[in-house]
Design an enzyme around this catalytic site. Structure first.
Site, PDB file in Angstrom:
ATOM      1  N   HIS A 125       0.820  -1.217   0.000  1.00 37.83           N
ATOM      2  CA  HIS A 125       0.000   0.000   0.000  1.00 37.83           C
ATOM      3  C   HIS A 125       0.850   1.263   0.000  1.00 37.83           C
ATOM      4  CE1 HIS A 125      -3.137  -2.926   0.757  1.00 37.83           C
ATOM      5  NE2 HIS A 125      -3.857  -2.064   0.065  1.00 37.83           N
ATOM      6  N   ARG A 134     -10.449   4.058  -0.946  1.00 41.96           N
ATOM      7  CA  ARG A 134      -9.874   3.270   0.159  1.00 41.96           C
ATOM      8  C   ARG A 134     -10.062   4.050   1.459  1.00 41.96           C
ATOM      9  NH1 ARG A 134      -5.758   1.899  -4.047  1.00 41.96           N
ATOM     10  NH2 ARG A 134      -5.548  -0.361  -4.078  1.00 41.96           N
ATOM     11  N   ARG A 170     -15.322   1.845  -0.495  1.00 44.29           N
ATOM     12  CA  ARG A 170     -15.072   0.550   0.141  1.00 44.29           C
ATOM     13  C   ARG A 170     -15.076   0.738   1.646  1.00 44.29           C
ATOM     14  NH1 ARG A 170      -9.488  -2.424  -1.089  1.00 44.29           N
ATOM     15  NH2 ARG A 170      -8.546  -0.857   0.237  1.00 44.29           N
ATOM     16  N   GLU A 188     -11.245 -10.989  -4.008  1.00 46.10           N
ATOM     17  CA  GLU A 188      -9.808 -10.854  -3.711  1.00 46.10           C
ATOM     18  C   GLU A 188      -9.186 -12.155  -3.232  1.00 46.10           C
ATOM     19  OE1 GLU A 188      -8.769  -6.745  -2.286  1.00 46.10           O
ATOM     20  OE2 GLU A 188     -10.469  -7.172  -0.988  1.00 46.10           O
ATOM     21  N   ASN A 212      -4.644  -7.206  -6.779  1.00 44.63           N
ATOM     22  CA  ASN A 212      -3.429  -7.195  -5.939  1.00 44.63           C
ATOM     23  C   ASN A 212      -3.505  -8.317  -4.908  1.00 44.63           C
ATOM     24  OD1 ASN A 212      -3.122  -4.804  -7.288  1.00 44.63           O
ATOM     25  ND2 ASN A 212      -3.751  -3.533  -5.565  1.00 44.63           N
ATOM     26  N   ASP A 213      -4.649  -8.391  -4.237  1.00 41.65           N
ATOM     27  CA  ASP A 213      -4.801  -9.445  -3.240  1.00 41.65           C
ATOM     28  C   ASP A 213      -5.091 -10.791  -3.880  1.00 41.65           C
ATOM     29  OD1 ASP A 213      -4.302  -8.380  -0.684  1.00 41.65           O
ATOM     30  OD2 ASP A 213      -6.098  -7.154  -0.877  1.00 41.65           O
ATOM     31  N   ARG A 271       2.516  -9.625  -0.520  1.00 42.63           N
ATOM     32  CA  ARG A 271       2.744  -8.544  -1.482  1.00 42.63           C
ATOM     33  C   ARG A 271       3.678  -7.461  -0.966  1.00 42.63           C
ATOM     34  NH1 ARG A 271      -3.376  -5.893  -1.575  1.00 42.63           N
ATOM     35  NH2 ARG A 271      -2.396  -3.987  -2.261  1.00 42.63           N
ATOM     36  N   CYS A 316     -10.172  -3.330  -9.974  1.00 48.10           N
ATOM     37  CA  CYS A 316      -9.653  -2.111  -9.324  1.00 48.10           C
ATOM     38  C   CYS A 316      -8.251  -2.341  -8.765  1.00 48.10           C
ATOM     39  CB  CYS A 316     -10.603  -1.611  -8.245  1.00 48.10           C
ATOM     40  SG  CYS A 316     -10.791  -2.760  -6.885  1.00 48.10           S
TER      41      CYS A 316
HETATM   42  C1  PEP Z   1      -6.615  -5.156  -4.448  1.00 48.11           C
HETATM   43  O1  PEP Z   1      -6.365  -5.987  -3.574  1.00 48.11           O
HETATM   44  O2  PEP Z   1      -6.382  -5.336  -5.652  1.00 48.11           O
HETATM   45  C2  PEP Z   1      -7.221  -3.866  -4.071  1.00 48.11           C
HETATM   46  C3  PEP Z   1      -7.633  -3.029  -4.988  1.00 48.11           C
HETATM   47  O3  PEP Z   1      -7.289  -3.559  -2.746  1.00 48.11           O
HETATM   48  P1  PEP Z   1      -6.003  -3.094  -1.912  1.00 48.11           P
HETATM   49  O4  PEP Z   1      -4.880  -2.872  -2.884  1.00 48.11           O
HETATM   50  O5  PEP Z   1      -6.367  -1.864  -1.193  1.00 48.11           O
HETATM   51  O6  PEP Z   1      -5.778  -4.263  -1.024  1.00 48.11           O
HETATM   52 MG    MG Z   2      -7.224  -5.670  -1.625  1.00 46.52          MG
END
Ligand code: PEP
Ligand code: MG
Length: 576
Positions: A195, A302, A338, A437, A460-461, A471, A508
């Site tokens: 993040h 977020r 979210r 996710e 991402n998750d 990550r 996203c």
């Molecule tokens: C993701 O996991 O792709 C996402 C958009 O949420 P974050 O990056 O805030 O975990």
């Molecule tokens: Mg996420």
């Protein structure tokens, strides 16, 4: 001596500036020497800050006395008061100011580091953990000092920004860069989808992470060039190199300003398929970026960033204002907010937090919200109140079990009834959606039918949990692969199943804002891409030159490929 070092590029662009070494992520303070004649003032400044914190703790104790958390908070406040009175902390910092002419913040942080190192030697685990209290009390004093600046050294005249050099930075530290002239940052650890990196991209600050020993190799004030696109860091460059990078930076700026010409062009493919380009934001401060890119709405707000980097929690009214500001600014365009995704690398700085044995797999996102129903209820009330001011969509993160979704839906319904009984205005219709996710959710899309009206793929998750890669850990970053055949099957399966069942589907995660994957996602049937506002125009440019009807069958063939190297090559060919 000049040298070059390579790391992981996480936020594009070129930055040229002077290094500022940060000792601890949270305590990012200026280090400077005060003039001899200002030493007494600086000591007074420290004493005033300590007195202010003493009052603050006293007030906290009084408030706590009337709440159910009385015992716990009282004990923690007492402990901090004792530490504040301990000569090893404040007296020693005072000596550092008097003898070494350190500024007060620097003196406190140095003394804190000295004490923390001593605590770490202690065998008794309870006493060892008390180092967290030392850190917290010093943070309070530093915050107070920052609010009352002393005799700062003269400002630089060369117009160059500051490059933060740290072992690690938290997302909350990075978001704090917004209001300081920070040109870029470098860290020893971290990964491209942490993040911290995501915030750097939103703020368009060039950054390189995973540099391992940069904090040791660089000296305070040294001139540094960051190439955030290639992951190159040049320390102490000569004038010719600086000139070359200035030129490259101007070329990049030119490229960006050319993209601005696309701002008002409708986003659709060559064969006329309309695609929504939405923005990922961290707070109302990002509205200007949305306007600059003319995004079609917000695909991911977020909200946890409202909760981070502070010791209190934002109340219902404060949250309501933050959400309403964005909804009003977007004037009727969809705003997907979210519910807070706290946990993993986004911890709150609250006292007595549970230590997570494995943060990415622990109490995070909806799990955390359901474990803290009061906090969740406050957020839901603020969201529903804000719904009267625009097109709100509420999104629930990291759902893996249908019960989590059902509990969240029940809490939303309860909050709505409460607010209506209190005669608040609420929109008649607020869409609810879920983030996909974790692989379990992606493989069971049917369970979302009738419960939610939209899905958003948090790639991402999804990649992190499918491939079992933390990550934020640069040691395994080479295994983090958006093009892994398993990941692609989960993404395309979600898009197909969700669409077939009547839910809209967006992406996203970072993949949506990466031009290397635009054609691939388009060919899978994706119609909503949500990304950092600064990427919107580049992705629009890709879409304007892409033909969906030609891409769809090619992508179907790619999805049947099992050999990763062939698959990767085929994806790269899509771009040509
Ligand atoms: C993701 O996991 O792709 C996402 C958009 O949420 P974050 O990056 O805030 O975990
Ligand atoms: Mg996420």
């Amino acid at each position: 001596m000049s040298f070059t070092i390579h790391g992981l590029p996480v936020s594009q662009g070129i930055a040229i500036g002077h290094a500022h070494l940060v000792s601890r992520a949270l305590l990012e303070v200026n280090h400077y020497h005060v003039a001899e004649r200002h030493v007494a003032d600086e000591v007074r400044r420290l004493d005033d800050a300590v007195a202010a914190v003493r009052d603050e703790l006293g007030a906290l104790k009084l408030t706590a006395a009337s709440s159910h958390a009385h015992g716990e908070v009282g004990a923690f406040v007492d402990l901090q008061l004792i530490m504040l009175a301990d000569p090893l902390l404040v007296d020693a910092a005072r000596t550092l100011i008097q003898e070494r002419r350190c500024n007060a913040e620097w003196a406190m942080v140095q003394q804190m580091e000295h004490l923390v190192a001593q605590f770490e030697q202690i065998e008794d685990s309870y006493l060892r953990e008390r180092k967290a209290d030392v850190v917290q009390v010093v943070e309070r004093v530093v915050k107070s000092l920052i609010g009352h600046p002393g005799h700062l050294p003269p400002k630089r005249r060369d117009g160059l920004g500051t490059i933060i050099v740290a072992h690690d930075l938290s997302p909350a530290d990075t978001i704090g860069f917004r209001d300081h002239n920070i040109a870029g940052f470098l860290t020893d650890i971290g990964g491209p989808t942490s993040h911290t990196a995501i915030v750097a991209r939103t703020l368009a600050i060039p950054a390189v992470v995973g540099l391992h020993r940069i904090r040791e190799l660089v000296e305070e004030n040294e001139l540094i060039i960051i190439d955030g696109t290639l992951g190159i860091v040049i320390v102490d460059p000569d004038e010719a190199i600086v000139e070359e990078y200035r030129l490259r930076r101007s070329e990049l700026e030119l490229k960006r300003s050319r993209l601005k010409l696309l701002r008002d062009t409708p986003s659709s493919t060559l064969d006329g398929r309309a695609i929504a380009l939405l923005a990922n934001i961290e707070g109302p401060g990002d509205v200007t970026h949305i306007r600059a890119a003319n995004a079609d709405g917000v695909g991911l707000y977020r909200t946890e960033f409202l909760f981070m980097g502070r010791e209190d929690l934002p109340g219902e009214d404060e949250q309501f204002e933050a959400y309403r500001t964005v909804l009003k600014a977007l004037a009727g365009r969809p705003v997907t907010i979210r519910t807070f995704d706290v946990g993993a690398d986004k911890m709150l700085s609250m006292p007595n937090q549970r230590e997570e044995p494995n943060p990415a797999l622990g109490l995070r996102a909806i799990r955390f919200s359901l474990a803290e129903p009061q906090m969740f209820r406050t957020q839901l009330r603020a969201l529903l109140r804000a719904s009267a001011y625009g097109q709100l969509r509420i999104m629930i993160p990291m759902v893996s079990h249908v019960q989590e979704l059902d509990q969240a839906l029940t809490m939303i319904a309860l909050a709505r009834d409460e607010l209506l009984a209190e005669r608040h205005r609420i929109a008649d219709r607020v869409e609810i959606g879920a983030m996909i996710e974790v692989p379990a959710a992606a493989l069971a899309i049917g369970m979302f039918k009738k419960r939610v009206s939209f899905l958003s793929l948090g790639t991402n998750d999804l990649i992190q949990y499918t491939l079992a890669i933390d990550r934020t850990d640069d040691a395994v970053v080479h295994l983090y692969d958006p093009l892994h055949p398993a990941v692609l099957k989960l993404i395309s399966g979600t898009i197909q199943a969700g669409t077939r069942l009547g839910m809209s589907v967006s992406v996203c995660g970072e993949m949506a804002g990466d031009p290397n994957y635009t054609r691939l996602l388009l060919g899978m049937g994706l119609r909503e891409f949500s990304m950092h506002p600064t990427n919107v125009l580049e992705i629009k440019q890709q879409l304007l030159h892409a033909d969906y009807s030609e891409l769809a069958p090619r992508v179907q063939r790619i999805l049947r490929m099992e050999e990763p190297a062939r698959l990767r090559e085929a994806v790269m060919r899509l771009a040509n």
